[in-house]
Design a protein around this motif. Structure first.
Motif, mmCIF file in Angstrom:
data_model
loop_
_atom_site.group_PDB
_atom_site.id
_atom_site.type_symbol
_atom_site.label_atom_id
_atom_site.label_comp_id
_atom_site.label_asym_id
_atom_site.label_seq_id
_atom_site.Cartn_x
_atom_site.Cartn_y
_atom_site.Cartn_z
ATOM 1 N N LEU A 1 -12.035 18.333 -34.260
ATOM 2 C CA LEU A 1 -11.788 18.013 -35.675
ATOM 3 C C LEU A 1 -10.694 16.959 -35.813
ATOM 4 O O LEU A 1 -10.799 16.050 -36.642
ATOM 5 C CB LEU A 1 -11.424 19.279 -36.445
ATOM 6 C CG LEU A 1 -12.540 20.320 -36.529
ATOM 7 C CD1 LEU A 1 -12.043 21.578 -37.242
ATOM 8 C CD2 LEU A 1 -13.764 19.761 -37.226
ATOM 9 N N GLY A 2 -9.657 17.058 -34.986
ATOM 10 C CA GLY A 2 -8.606 16.039 -35.005
ATOM 11 C C GLY A 2 -9.137 14.682 -34.581
ATOM 12 O O GLY A 2 -8.788 13.649 -35.169
ATOM 13 N N ASP A 3 -9.999 14.677 -33.570
ATOM 14 C CA ASP A 3 -10.606 13.422 -33.110
ATOM 15 C C ASP A 3 -11.484 12.809 -34.199
ATOM 16 O O ASP A 3 -11.493 11.594 -34.401
ATOM 17 C CB ASP A 3 -11.440 13.654 -31.847
ATOM 18 C CG ASP A 3 -10.599 13.999 -30.634
ATOM 19 O OD1 ASP A 3 -9.362 13.808 -30.687
ATOM 20 O OD2 ASP A 3 -11.177 14.454 -29.630
ATOM 21 N N ILE A 4 -12.216 13.665 -34.923
ATOM 22 C CA ILE A 4 -13.072 13.173 -36.012
ATOM 23 C C ILE A 4 -12.213 12.575 -37.120
ATOM 24 O O ILE A 4 -12.501 11.475 -37.618
ATOM 25 C CB ILE A 4 -13.956 14.304 -36.555
ATOM 26 C CG1 ILE A 4 -14.987 14.712 -35.499
ATOM 27 C CG2 ILE A 4 -14.640 13.888 -37.855
ATOM 28 C CD1 ILE A 4 -15.763 15.958 -35.838
ATOM 29 N N ARG A 5 -11.146 13.266 -37.485
ATOM 30 C CA ARG A 5 -10.237 12.744 -38.530
ATOM 31 C C ARG A 5 -9.658 11.390 -38.120
ATOM 32 O O ARG A 5 -9.566 10.470 -38.933
ATOM 33 C CB ARG A 5 -9.122 13.745 -38.799
ATOM 34 C CG ARG A 5 -9.546 14.935 -39.590
ATOM 35 C CD ARG A 5 -8.358 15.847 -39.937
ATOM 36 N NE ARG A 5 -8.851 17.063 -40.548
ATOM 37 C CZ ARG A 5 -9.019 18.220 -39.901
ATOM 38 N NH1 ARG A 5 -8.695 18.330 -38.636
ATOM 39 N NH2 ARG A 5 -9.492 19.269 -40.533
ATOM 40 N N LEU A 6 -9.259 11.276 -36.855
ATOM 41 C CA LEU A 6 -8.704 10.022 -36.356
ATOM 42 C C LEU A 6 -9.732 8.890 -36.455
ATOM 43 O O LEU A 6 -9.419 7.786 -36.907
ATOM 44 C CB LEU A 6 -8.242 10.193 -34.905
ATOM 45 C CG LEU A 6 -7.604 8.982 -34.254
ATOM 46 C CD1 LEU A 6 -6.313 8.602 -34.983
ATOM 47 C CD2 LEU A 6 -7.316 9.265 -32.790
ATOM 48 N N ARG B 1 -12.254 8.744 -38.493
ATOM 49 C CA ARG B 1 -12.512 8.458 -39.914
ATOM 50 C C ARG B 1 -11.426 7.575 -40.502
ATOM 51 O O ARG B 1 -11.703 6.718 -41.341
ATOM 52 C CB ARG B 1 -12.626 9.748 -40.704
ATOM 53 C CG ARG B 1 -13.939 10.467 -40.363
ATOM 54 C CD ARG B 1 -14.337 11.475 -41.366
ATOM 55 N NE ARG B 1 -14.656 10.806 -42.630
ATOM 56 C CZ ARG B 1 -14.709 11.444 -43.777
ATOM 57 N NH1 ARG B 1 -14.469 12.713 -43.839
ATOM 58 N NH2 ARG B 1 -14.997 10.794 -44.877
ATOM 59 N N THR B 2 -10.164 7.771 -40.085
ATOM 60 C CA THR B 2 -9.089 6.929 -40.612
ATOM 61 C C THR B 2 -9.273 5.486 -40.168
ATOM 62 O O THR B 2 -8.810 4.574 -40.837
ATOM 63 C CB THR B 2 -7.695 7.421 -40.161
ATOM 64 O OG1 THR B 2 -7.614 7.377 -38.743
ATOM 65 C CG2 THR B 2 -7.411 8.816 -40.673
ATOM 66 N N TYR C 1 -17.870 9.306 -35.477
ATOM 67 C CA TYR C 1 -17.641 10.136 -34.294
ATOM 68 C C TYR C 1 -19.020 10.570 -33.819
ATOM 69 O O TYR C 1 -19.796 11.147 -34.575
ATOM 70 C CB TYR C 1 -16.792 11.356 -34.651
ATOM 71 C CG TYR C 1 -16.424 12.200 -33.458
ATOM 72 C CD1 TYR C 1 -15.291 11.909 -32.717
ATOM 73 C CD2 TYR C 1 -17.212 13.277 -33.071
ATOM 74 C CE1 TYR C 1 -14.944 12.678 -31.616
ATOM 75 C CE2 TYR C 1 -16.872 14.043 -31.977
ATOM 76 C CZ TYR C 1 -15.743 13.747 -31.252
ATOM 77 O OH TYR C 1 -15.400 14.505 -30.155
ATOM 78 N N PHE D 1 -16.723 21.825 -43.216
ATOM 79 C CA PHE D 1 -15.711 20.768 -43.297
ATOM 80 C C PHE D 1 -16.243 19.603 -44.124
ATOM 81 O O PHE D 1 -17.444 19.363 -44.178
ATOM 82 C CB PHE D 1 -15.332 20.302 -41.887
ATOM 83 C CG PHE D 1 -14.755 21.410 -41.058
ATOM 84 C CD1 PHE D 1 -13.422 21.765 -41.168
ATOM 85 C CD2 PHE D 1 -15.563 22.131 -40.195
ATOM 86 C CE1 PHE D 1 -12.900 22.807 -40.431
ATOM 87 C CE2 PHE D 1 -15.054 23.183 -39.451
ATOM 88 C CZ PHE D 1 -13.718 23.522 -39.572
ATOM 89 N N PHE E 1 -16.851 16.633 -43.791
ATOM 90 C CA PHE E 1 -17.274 15.438 -43.046
ATOM 91 C C PHE E 1 -18.750 15.189 -43.307
ATOM 92 O O PHE E 1 -19.566 16.105 -43.180
ATOM 93 C CB PHE E 1 -17.086 15.621 -41.544
ATOM 94 C CG PHE E 1 -15.691 15.973 -41.116
ATOM 95 C CD1 PHE E 1 -14.608 15.219 -41.524
ATOM 96 C CD2 PHE E 1 -15.466 17.046 -40.290
ATOM 97 C CE1 PHE E 1 -13.321 15.545 -41.125
ATOM 98 C CE2 PHE E 1 -14.191 17.375 -39.878
ATOM 99 C CZ PHE E 1 -13.115 16.615 -40.309
#
Length: 147
Positions: A84-89, A91-92, A97, A123, A125
Motif C-alpha cells: 500500500l505504501g508503494d502504491i501511494r508512492l 500515485r504521488t 503500480y 482502499f 485506489f
C-alpha cells in the motif's frame, strides 16, 4: 519394527533413501522440476544423516518434519514490504503500480488476482484488472466480445 520407532540412534543414508525417493516422486507429481526435487531431497539427506531420530518417531515423520521446516525457511520472506505504501508512492508520482501473477496452468493465478482485487476494494485506489489467460481462452473459443 520397534527398532525403527525406538529412536535415539543415528539416521543413515540407507534408511533415508527409500523415503526420500517417495518424497521426490511426490514433489514431481506436484509439478516440481526434477532437478529441484533432487536438490531438495539431497539437502534433506545431508541435513538428516547422522542426526538422532527422536524417541518413538518414525523416520518418515522425521523426514516430513525436516521438509516442512526447510520449506518454511525457504518460503518465509527475509524482509517485509508495504504494498500500500508503494502504491501511494507511485500515485504521488502519477505512475501506475503494476502486479503480475505468473505460473503454470492450475496454480491459482486468476484466484489470486481476484483475491487481490477484492482486497483493494477496501482502499480508495482505482484498479484495473486484466486476466490475459481468460481473454486468450475466450478468443480461442471464438468469443470476440469485449471482456
Amino acid at each position: 519394527f520397534f527398532k525403527s520407532l525406538a529412536g535415539n540412534r543415528e539416521l543413515t543414508r540407507e534408511e533415508l533413501n527409500p523415503i526420500l525417493a517417495k518424497v521426490k516422486m511426490h514433489l514431481m507429481e506436484k509439478n516440481v522440476a526434477l532437478d529441484i526435487a533432487e536438490q531438495c531431497c539431497d539437502s534433506l539427506c545431508v541435513s538428516l544423516v547422522g542426526k538422532r531420530n527422536a524417541t518413538f518417531t518414525s523416520v518418515q515423520t522425521t523426514v516430513n518434519k525436516a521438509m516442512e521446516e526447510a520449506l518454511t525457511r525457504i518460503l518465509t520472506p527475509k524482509h517485509t514490504f508495504d504494498i500500500l505504501g508503494d502504491i501511494r508512492l507511485k500515485r504521488t508520482k502519477g505512475k501506475p503500480y503494476s502486479m503480475v501473477f505468473v505460473g503454470v496452468n492450475g496454480v491459482g493465478k486468476s484466484t489470486s488476482l481476484a483475491k487481490v482485487r477484492h482486497f483493494f476494494l477496501w482502499f480508495p485506489f482505482p484498479t484495473h484488472v486484466a486476466d490475459l489467460l481468460l481473454v486468450a481462452t475466450k478468443r480461442a473459443e471464438g468469443d470476440d466480445r469485449r471482456l
